[in-house]
Scaffold this active site. Structure first.
Site, PDB file in Angstrom:
ATOM      1  N   ALA A   1       0.855  -1.193   0.000  1.00 38.00           N
ATOM      2  CA  ALA A   1       0.000   0.000   0.000  1.00 38.00           C
ATOM      3  C   ALA A   1       0.885   1.233   0.000  1.00 38.00           C
ATOM      4  O   ALA A   1       1.382   1.645   1.050  1.00 38.00           O
ATOM      5  CB  ALA A   1      -0.912  -0.015   1.225  1.00 38.00           C
TER       6      ALA A   1
ATOM      7  N   THR B   1      -6.116   1.843   5.120  1.00 39.84           N
ATOM      8  CA  THR B   1      -7.086   1.624   6.200  1.00 39.84           C
ATOM      9  C   THR B   1      -8.464   1.301   5.632  1.00 39.84           C
ATOM     10  O   THR B   1      -9.180   0.446   6.158  1.00 39.84           O
ATOM     11  CB  THR B   1      -7.158   2.864   7.113  1.00 39.84           C
ATOM     12  OG1 THR B   1      -5.832   3.157   7.589  1.00 39.84           O
ATOM     13  CG2 THR B   1      -8.069   2.624   8.288  1.00 39.84           C
TER      14      THR B   1
ATOM     15  N   ASP C   1      -4.041 -24.839  46.888  1.00 36.75           N
ATOM     16  CA  ASP C   1      -3.986 -23.658  47.745  1.00 36.75           C
ATOM     17  C   ASP C   1      -3.126 -23.988  48.958  1.00 36.75           C
ATOM     18  O   ASP C   1      -3.251 -25.071  49.547  1.00 36.75           O
ATOM     19  CB  ASP C   1      -5.396 -23.260  48.198  1.00 36.75           C
ATOM     20  CG  ASP C   1      -5.475 -21.797  48.580  1.00 36.75           C
ATOM     21  OD1 ASP C   1      -5.800 -20.976  47.701  1.00 36.75           O
ATOM     22  OD2 ASP C   1      -5.201 -21.466  49.743  1.00 36.75           O
TER      23      ASP C   1
END
Length: 1211
Positions: free
Chosen positions: A22, A29, A1120
């Site tokens: 581009a 865009t 835990d």
């Protein structure tokens, strides 16, 4: 390599790997938005296999700002498509598309109502759209697929690792250079200067996979501990021997040459030494100079006089030369003496100091990188570059294919924007995901422009882009410029469209692009302006001050005409007057920006430098504010006089003298500063600074000056920073000390200077920062500045095509390749600069181009000047421009004698709108909150407090943490030392729990008893050294205690890659937390006799942190740690006791919540996850009771499928 073809957004194949080039202004865009719409709707030709939602379309770009802009533009395209399709559905008239060619073509094979429905869903979910920066994407993948990446959930992302680098650079300097002998230390101090200087040289390329090109490979492979004595020490030893040899031989050398100089030669014989160079008087001076060098231990360079006149090869070159007068004489016999040959041998054996310095720098770089890597292995801080490295490594390891498949499953389609700014690591990531394992239902598009690859200094690698371009299945290009007026586009085409490689490299092609025909034109005083205007100075040299002045005066004339409505942009339908904000001046750096800003300021034109990277701590206001704070802290004569002498108070010397002499005046100032001190102490520093600002009229005073907006902005910015910093410092004195260190640059926090205004100002911006932006009028005053010689850089890095590697050319053997890379980027930078304008560009150029290479010179000459830094001669600028003008006809104006004269200072009036604050009329729901298990459990106990008997009051407010209550009785260290073997008697309370959790987090489970970490644990528990062995034994027992007879695994057996430690979570409550449904579910499916929860109905989230999640034999387990004290014997930690404690502290509620959170997480990241098959259960480890016996101190449960399924509906 695939052929490049023009892009058609309707037909571009979406299920393959493609590259889109581009060029500037060609609607990149817009194209991304078009492809996004096709993916949402499964529309167009060669479309994707199914419609995708916004969470499945990955779009990656390189900055936060670009990400937000892209998301905004895509959202606008979706909304626009909804509106146009809705209008078309009502009328069936294609005029509803308002000349939108893309939507007009797309709707031919579209179910309109279904399309509108899908687009509305996409619009609603745009906040969930997978549009990220490259670093944001990497972080998300690392966290989401933590078991495959091995990343810690508590990683701390650091935007700037400068503080760490400074620390490690200083460490390396101390460790390796402090012990050196004087001569070696002198070499280091002279060559490397300081750790800060080393960092400035290395910082840009740290972290890169950089290979070194050098003949002596061994000098790289030895460790620094050997390199320094062997190479640096060896150099100094050999140099000292050379110096000693010279001093011993100096008289003999003098005699040998003197004898030769007085020797008689036959008249027909040329002499062996050129006696115009070698003379007895000079000889004495030369020898004295070399003697001084030999006696100077600080001078490590090889003496130039020694090299030029006393080495055998240089003596042979300095024989008497044949001329027209003596051409008949016999040639000279080369003069030879073994002593000169010996000197040459010794000099040639020495490594050059330049090479030795670079080798030392290489080892410094290696040491610095290793220190950084070691630190990050043991800490959670990770930089942006670490995120890329970690994901790349995860994709390359044994589970990499599975990880790539999961990412591909989550994001079946990806678009990478600004792909020219990629590097090899970034490309390796996406290559692994999409290219190495292409699937039918995936697509990958790279979008970029190699002509705009200008971020080499940030690590961007144009060669990676070119490699990716070669590997793409299809290549497309955008062929129409929508940004610039037609004649500007024609000019860029004329400049770059020539056969001799306009961008140096053959595979960076330039294709001329088309343009719009309906653009506005720029009219000045009633006449259409040319697209290009060149002002030539009378000087042959680049005088930047003069060029900045021409630029400023030109802008002043524009703005004067605009004030008279004579500078306008118009066509047949549209008309708008030029504003200051329509003008941009593009520069290379802040020095050029300062020149332009200064000249504009002289003419009364306000401007703003949009690329300012300076720190606010470097401003004059920061230094003056420090004086003011000192006076507020210490209300005394000298500090107050220093404060009021600053520009903030606007007093002159006479005013200050008057204050000193007049007791009443002085007392007023003293009272004011005493009042400021009280305000600081009672209300904080921000309140005090605002008081000073108002009472002393600082705002009015500053704004009346030319730089007032800048200074006032800095003042307010610093006030904010000081207020934030005040929360981290215990006293006013500590805050002032911190502020002074920030000004001095010590461990400085990030505080980039803010824009002083958003008014209509002329913009000054660097070419790098301007990329992707557009401006109506662009001034380029400094494009003629010659390119810097790349060979002068201390570190020369270039890409080797043959080796496909980035190399550090440490011996400067490939300067041609380095020059090519440098010049190629200069040309790309020029292309970016020339493609920012919409209507006109103006230039200031010297009468002649310099004899150094220049990018504009290169394109104006159509590549004829070649690719050497030094040119054979200078070129007349006007001649080059005339050639360009012939191609452009009437759209180039060349002003050989700029007749611009400065006008009286302008007063530009700007309209000030009246603003009024909006009134809030909405309703805020008050029951949305973030809670936790601890909050839920404490609220439950508070509810029970009023119904429990007084005899149970002592247990009501138990915190139900992972450790004992803070109020628990502490066991003293002295008692512990008397009975070290009983680990059950460890201190109790929050400190112990926190210390143990941190220890488990920081250590590998196979190395929990690591001596260094045990010492840290012991110190944090405030235990003396006699307790070390007991702690080690206990932690060994914990790590080797089998957690369960059934799965037969202990913590020590867990591989780090199968563990996630301290996994934070937010558990979303989908509607309201229904307490009754929670209690009913537990009563129906929970096998433990848990009491009913008493808690209010809320909505929001439950947050928490799981100590450990591990994977074993394909199952996931939750762990835990509990440091609770249950009793002084092991019997107090049997299964019955543990079950009782779990119920008493309501830990079963905790693990059910945690299990549900983990269940939802695994559903989102594990393909085909099934709770019944994949979840292994919960372990609660009561650490004090773990003694190595199976399941000692370990509570285990596996909630049923029914329980978790129903709980999932409750939350």
């Amino acid at each position: 390599m695939a052929e490049t073809i023009p892009l058609n957004p309707i037909t571009l194949p979406l299920n393959q790997i493609s590259l889109i080039e581009a060029s500037a202004g060609t609607g990149k865009t817009y194209t991304i938005g078009s492809l996004y719409l096709r993916l949402l709707l499964k529309a167009g030709e060669n479309n994707f296999s199914r419609p995708l939602n916004v969470e499945e379309i990955l779009v990656v770009t390189f900055t936060e700002m670009a990400t937000e802009e892209l998301k905004k533009k895509i959202r606008e395209r979706i909304t626009d498509a909804i509106n146009k399709l809705t209008a078309f559905a009502k009328t069936q008239d294609k005029s509803a598309f308002k000349n939108d060619e893309f939507l007009t073509a797309l709707c031919d094979n579209l179910n309109i109502f279904e399309a509108i429905h899908r687009l509305k869903l996409a619009e609603q979910n745009m906040d969930l759209a997978a549009i990220y920066t490259i670093h944001g994407f990497c972080r998300r993948m690392l966290m989401q697929y933590a078991f495959h990446s091995g990343i810690h959930f508590n990683l701390e992302l650091i935007k700037d690792q400068s503080d760490l680098l400074v620390r490690f650079a200083n460490e390396f300097w101390r460790e390796h250079f402090y012990p050196l002998d004087f001569e070696s230390a002198n070499f280091i101090a002279t060559e490397l200067v300081s750790p800060a200087n080393v960092l400035s040289l290395l910082k840009a390329d740290l972290g890169k996979d950089l290979q070194v090109e050098i003949e002596n490979k061994q000098a790289l492979s030895v460790p620094i501990q050997i390199f320094l004595p062997q190479y640096l020490g060896g150099y100094q030893k050999a140099l000292n021997e050379l110096k000693a040899f010279w001093l011993e031989s100096a008289d003999e050398i003098s005699a040998i040459i003197t004898n030769e100089l007085v020797k008689d030669y036959p008249k027909d014989q040329l002499k062996s030494l050129n006696r115009k160079k070698y003379q007895v008087k000079r000889l004495g001076d030369w020898i004295n100079k070399i003697n001084q060098w030999s006696n100077n231990p600080r001078d490590y360079q090889i003496n130039t006089t020694l090299k030029d006149y006393f080495l055998q090869s240089s003596i042979e070159k300095n024989c008497e030369e044949s001329t027209d007068k003596n051409k008949d004489k016999k040639p000279a016999t080369p003069f030879y003496s073994p002593i000169f040959a010996d000197l040459e041998k010794r000099v040639n054996a020495l490594m050059t100091p330049d090479l030795l310095s670079k080798l030392t720098l290489y080892h410094y770089r290696q040491g610095l990188q290793q220190k950084l890597l070691d630190y990050k292995l043991n800490h959670q801080e990770k930089s942006f570059d670490d995120l890329l490295r970690l994901l790349c490594e995860a994709l390359q390891d044994a589970q990499g294919d599975e990880l790539a498949e999961m990412i591909r499953f989550q994001y079946p389609f990806a678009m990478i924007d600004e792909f020219q700014d990629t590097d090899s690591q970034q490309y390796a990531i996406f290559s692994k995901i999409y290219r190495d394992n292409p699937e039918k239902n995936t697509g990958f598009i790279m979008i970029g422009d190699p002509k705009q690859a200008i971020y080499r200094f940030r690590g961007a690698d144009i060669f990676t882009y070119l490699k990716a371009s070669d590997e793409a299945q299809s290549r497309f290009e955008l062929t129409k410029n929508y940004r610039s007026e037609k004649h500007l586009v024609d000019g860029v085409n004329a400049l770059f469209d020539f056969p001799q490689s306009p961008f140096i490299y053959q595979n960076i092609k330039f294709t001329a692009v088309d343009s719009r025909d309906d653009h506005l034109r720029f009219y000045l005083n009633g006449k259409v302006e040319p697209a290009y205007r060149f002002y030539l100075t009378e000087s042959d040299k680049v005088n930047k001050t003069e060029m900045a002045k021409i630029c400023a005066i030109s802008i002043q004339h524009w703005l004067k005409s605009a004030a008279e409505n004579q500078a306008v942009f118009q066509n047949e339908d549209t008309y708008k007057t030029l504003q200051a904000a329509n003008i941009a001046v593009l520069v290379r750096d802040k020095n050029e920006a300062a020149l332009v800003k200064n000249e504009l300021q002289k003419l009364g034109i306000a401007s703003v430098y949009l690329s300012d990277q300076n720190s606010v701590f470097d401003s004059n206001v920061a230094k003056e504010l420090a004086w003011v704070l000192k006076a507020c802290l210490n209300v005394a004569e000298r500090p107050i006089l220093n404060a009021i002498a600053t520009a903030l108070f606007g007093l002159n010397a006479a005013d200050i003298h008057q204050i000193q002499q007049n007791e009443a005046d002085w007392q007023r100032w003293a009272d004011s500063f005493a009042q400021y001190q009280q305000t600081w102490q009672r209300q904080g520093i921000l309140a005090m600074l605002h008081q000073i600002l108002l009472e002393q009229g600082i705002s009015e005073r500053l704004l009346s000056q030319a730089t007032g907006e800048r200074d006032l902005t800095d003042f307010l910015h610093l006030a904010e920073i000081l207020q934030q910093a005040a929360t981290l410092h215990e006293s006013e004195a500590a805050l002032l000390s911190w502020f002074e260190k920030q000004i001095q640059g010590e461990a400085r926090q990030e505080a980039q200077i803010r824009l002083e205004s958003e008014r209509q100002l002329v913009k000054i911006v660097t070419i790098h920062k301007s990329k992707g932006l557009e401006y109506d009028l662009v001034w380029l005053p400094f494009l003629a500045a010659p390119s810097k010689d790349p060979s002068k850089k201390y570190i020369n890095i270039y890409y080797s095509k043959e080796r496909d590697e980035t190399l550090w050319d440490i011996e400067n053997r490939n300067l041609n390749a380095l020059c090519e890379e440098t010049f190629a980027e200069e040309l790309r930078l020029l292309y970016v600069a020339l493609t920012r304008a919409k209507y006109q560009m103006a230039f200031a150029l010297p009468a002649q181009f310099d004899k150094k290479w220049n990018a504009l010179h290169y394109v104006l000459s159509q590549g004829e000047i070649g690719k050497e830094i030094n040119l054979s001669d200078s070129k007349d600028t006007e001649t080059l421009l005339q050639t360009f003008k012939e191609k452009m006809q009437d759209n180039v104006e060349i002003c050989t004698k700029p007749n611009l004269e400065a006008l009286p200072t302008l007063s530009i009036n700007t309209k000030n709108d009246d603003f009024k604050a909006s009134e809030f009329t909405g309703n805020i729901e008050q029951d949305w909150r973030i809670t936790s298990f601890t909050s839920i459990e404490q609220a439950h106990r508070r509810q029970n407090y009023f119904t429990e008997s007084a005899g149970k009051k002592h247990a009501v407010f138990d915190d139900a943490k992972d450790y004992d209550s803070q109020n628990a009785i502490e066991i003293s260290t002295a008692l512990l030392n008397e009975n070290e073997s009983n680990i059950l008697d460890l201190p109790r309370g929050k400190q112990v729990g926190t210390a143990l959790h941190r220890h488990f987090e920081n250590c590998y489970f196979s190395d929990l008893a690591n001596t260094e970490e045990i010492d840290k644990l012991r110190q944090s528990l405030q235990l003396d050294e006699t307790f070390t062995e007991s702690l080690q034994n206990w932690l060994q027992q914990i790590s080797h205690t089998p957690l369960s007879n059934e799965i037969g695994i202990a913590l020590a057996d867990l591989a780090n890659k199968d563990c996630i430690k301290e996994m934070p979570f937010y558990l979303a409550i989908r509607e309201h937390f229904d307490v009754e449904a929670f209690n009913h579910t537990l009563k129906a499916h929970h096998h433990l006799p848990s009491e009913s929860l008493q808690f209010e109905q809320i909505q929001g989230m439950v947050r928490g942190s799981i100590d450990l999640v591990f994977r074993h034999n394909g199952k996931y387990y939750l762990v835990d740690y509990k440091s609770n004290f249950l009793g002084s014997t092991l019997a107090d930690y049997n299964q019955e006791a543990l079950k009782k404690e779990m119920l008493h502290s309501h830990y079963d509620w905790q693990y059910l919540i945690y299990t549900l959170a983990l269940h939802r997480y695994l559903q989102s990241v594990v393909p085909h996850y099934d709770y019944a098959r994949d979840f292994g259960g919960v372990f609660y480890l009561f650490l004090r009771g773990m003694n190595g016996e199976p399941q000692s101190g370990v509570f285990y449960d596996r909630p049923s499928v029914e329980l978790i399924t129903e709980l999932d509906g409750v939350f």
